[in-house]
Design a protein around this motif. Structure first.
Motif: not given
Length: 153
Positions: A90-96, A102-109, A146-153
């Motif tokens: 789940e992710m809503d791009l209009s909500s930082l 989303f990025a935290e969940s992705f990075n941890s899993s 931009y935020d997803i690009d800089h938050s997901c590793q």
């Protein structure tokens, strides 16, 4: 077609042209070691991009505003590519805050991210503010991507 042709219909140095499909361009590619996030994968070009990446073996993450819409797309793509490795988050791009969650969940899993395709966007919507008080189209198309690009590793 006559003597005159549009420049993008002539094959380029790669041998592909404007009519080439994603399947043709990726034929023979083994993406089984790759992880991709495709924003906007719930329809249109994003859905086709997710399908072809899955067809080539990539693990494809489908961010969706609602899990329900994401799961429908996953089911549809899995019917077309039975061996696919599709994951809905789940992710809503209009909500930082949603993008960061989303990025935290992705990075941890997930171990790594190889491909990020920022395909999602909205256009020509009436003036509206996002949950963060930012004009909705700018928040979705620019800040969220931009935020997803800089938050997901």
């Amino acid at each position: 077609m006559g003597l005159w042709r549009w420049p993008w219909t002539r094959p380029g140095p790669s041998g592909f042209d404007g009519g080439s499909t994603a399947e043709e361009v990726t034929a023979g590619v083994d993406a089984s070691h790759l992880t991709a996030i495709v924003t906007g994968a719930t329809n249109g070009i994003g859905k086709e991009t997710a399908r072809v990446l899955a067809l080539r073996g990539a693990k494809v993450i489908i961010p969706a505003r609602t899990l329900e819409s994401g799961l429908k797309v996953k089911e549809s793509l899995a019917d077309q590519v039975p061996e696919s490795k599709l994951h809905v988050m789940e992710m809503d791009l209009s909500s930082l805050s949603s993008v960061r969650s989303f990025a935290e969940s992705f990075n941890s899993s997930h171990e790594h991210l190889n491909i990020l395709i920022n395909n999602a966007g909205i256009m020509a919507c009436p003036f509206q503010l996002s949950k963060d008080g930012i004009e909705l189209q700018f928040a979705t198309n620019h800040l969220g991507e931009y935020d997803i690009d800089h938050s997901c590793q």
